[in-house]
Design a protein around this motif. Sequence first.
Motif, mmCIF file in Angstrom:
data_model
loop_
_atom_site.group_PDB
_atom_site.id
_atom_site.type_symbol
_atom_site.label_atom_id
_atom_site.label_comp_id
_atom_site.label_asym_id
_atom_site.label_seq_id
_atom_site.Cartn_x
_atom_site.Cartn_y
_atom_site.Cartn_z
ATOM 1 N N LEU A 46 15.536 -19.623 -35.917
ATOM 2 C CA LEU A 46 15.749 -18.602 -36.933
ATOM 3 C C LEU A 46 14.459 -18.310 -37.691
ATOM 4 O O LEU A 46 14.128 -17.144 -37.961
ATOM 5 N N SER A 47 13.688 -19.352 -38.002
ATOM 6 C CA SER A 47 12.414 -19.157 -38.698
ATOM 7 C C SER A 47 11.443 -18.354 -37.840
ATOM 8 O O SER A 47 10.715 -17.480 -38.340
ATOM 9 N N ILE A 48 11.421 -18.625 -36.543
ATOM 10 C CA ILE A 48 10.560 -17.874 -35.627
ATOM 11 C C ILE A 48 11.001 -16.411 -35.573
ATOM 12 O O ILE A 48 10.175 -15.497 -35.613
ATOM 13 N N ALA A 49 12.304 -16.185 -35.491
ATOM 14 C CA ALA A 49 12.825 -14.816 -35.439
ATOM 15 C C ALA A 49 12.427 -14.043 -36.698
ATOM 16 O O ALA A 49 12.041 -12.867 -36.621
ATOM 17 N N ILE A 50 12.511 -14.696 -37.856
ATOM 18 C CA ILE A 50 12.122 -14.046 -39.109
ATOM 19 C C ILE A 50 10.626 -13.751 -39.106
ATOM 20 O O ILE A 50 10.191 -12.667 -39.520
ATOM 21 N N ILE A 134 14.326 -9.761 -28.033
ATOM 22 C CA ILE A 134 13.767 -11.076 -28.373
ATOM 23 C C ILE A 134 14.802 -11.907 -29.129
ATOM 24 O O ILE A 134 15.002 -13.094 -28.834
ATOM 25 N N LEU A 135 15.482 -11.304 -30.091
ATOM 26 C CA LEU A 135 16.483 -12.029 -30.870
ATOM 27 C C LEU A 135 17.635 -12.489 -29.981
ATOM 28 O O LEU A 135 18.145 -13.606 -30.141
ATOM 29 N N LEU A 136 18.027 -11.665 -29.016
ATOM 30 C CA LEU A 136 19.074 -12.070 -28.072
ATOM 31 C C LEU A 136 18.617 -13.253 -27.226
ATOM 32 O O LEU A 136 19.406 -14.163 -26.941
ATOM 33 N N GLU A 137 17.349 -13.249 -26.827
ATOM 34 C CA GLU A 137 16.830 -14.388 -26.060
ATOM 35 C C GLU A 137 16.850 -15.668 -26.889
ATOM 36 O O GLU A 137 17.186 -16.743 -26.388
ATOM 37 N N MET A 209 12.700 -2.345 -39.477
ATOM 38 C CA MET A 209 12.314 -3.753 -39.408
ATOM 39 C C MET A 209 12.356 -4.417 -40.773
ATOM 40 O O MET A 209 12.697 -5.601 -40.877
ATOM 41 N N LYS A 210 12.051 -3.688 -41.813
ATOM 42 C CA LYS A 210 12.128 -4.265 -43.163
ATOM 43 C C LYS A 210 13.548 -4.718 -43.458
ATOM 44 O O LYS A 210 13.771 -5.794 -44.033
ATOM 45 N N LYS A 211 14.535 -3.921 -43.049
ATOM 46 C CA LYS A 211 15.934 -4.277 -43.251
ATOM 47 C C LYS A 211 16.317 -5.472 -42.384
ATOM 48 O O LYS A 211 17.093 -6.346 -42.814
ATOM 49 N N VAL A 212 15.785 -5.526 -41.171
ATOM 50 C CA VAL A 212 16.047 -6.660 -40.282
ATOM 51 C C VAL A 212 15.566 -7.952 -40.935
ATOM 52 O O VAL A 212 16.266 -8.974 -40.914
ATOM 53 N N VAL A 213 14.365 -7.917 -41.509
ATOM 54 C CA VAL A 213 13.832 -9.094 -42.211
ATOM 55 C C VAL A 213 14.782 -9.518 -43.321
ATOM 56 O O VAL A 213 15.105 -10.703 -43.472
#
Length: 222
Positions: A46-50, A134-137, A209-213
């Motif tokens: 999760l930290s990597i995804a963020i 990437i997030l799905l992976e 992407m800002k919202k994704v973060v």
Amino acid sequence: MQPVGFVIYKDVALLLHHYIPNGTLAQLLHKSSHETEYKPDWPPRLSIAIGVAEGLAFLHHSAVIHLDISLANVMLDSNFKPLLGEIEISKLLHPSRGIASISAVTGSFGYIPPEYAYTMQVTAPGNVFSYGVILLEILTTRLPVDEGLGEDVDLVRWVHIAPTRGDTPEQILDARLSTVSFTWRREMLAALKVALLCTNSVPAQRPKMKKVVEMLQEIKQS
């Protein structure tokens, strides 16, 4: 990743970067168990995804579109902090139209947004789609293009049509993580919803992407 120098010799140009001891996220997630002793559990993933999302949000804030978002271009430093590589392969957005034209479809197989093939234009929503892959992976530990998913079915489609197959969350998520604790399972399901939003087939319906973060940080903090 920020280059620290360059070398030009005859017809060769090389960019120099600091050594990245932990390689790429692709190597970390998809190497077989005998090749690496470390397999990240859910909190580091999760930290990597963020971290990747923050990097893309920074580029988009500067009107820069990355042309090859993939696990192979996510580098991991000594603390497994993610760094976006190949940022030199990018396009500046048109200041008013928010797009940039390309002469050929660019990117890594399995990560290329479907609309690139017929618009020949790169956009921020296109980067969001690639990030969603990437997030799905990260969530499934599956390759974006995997013969085991079925004929002519990539990871994005496989996840999106999961309800029609009647799959349980454990059949989609990496069950080695989602079955460890209720908290991890809840967070992974929340992150899966974010990935589904990012890989929406309609570019205009994908979040920025800002919202994704913000959404991923809320998952982590909760």
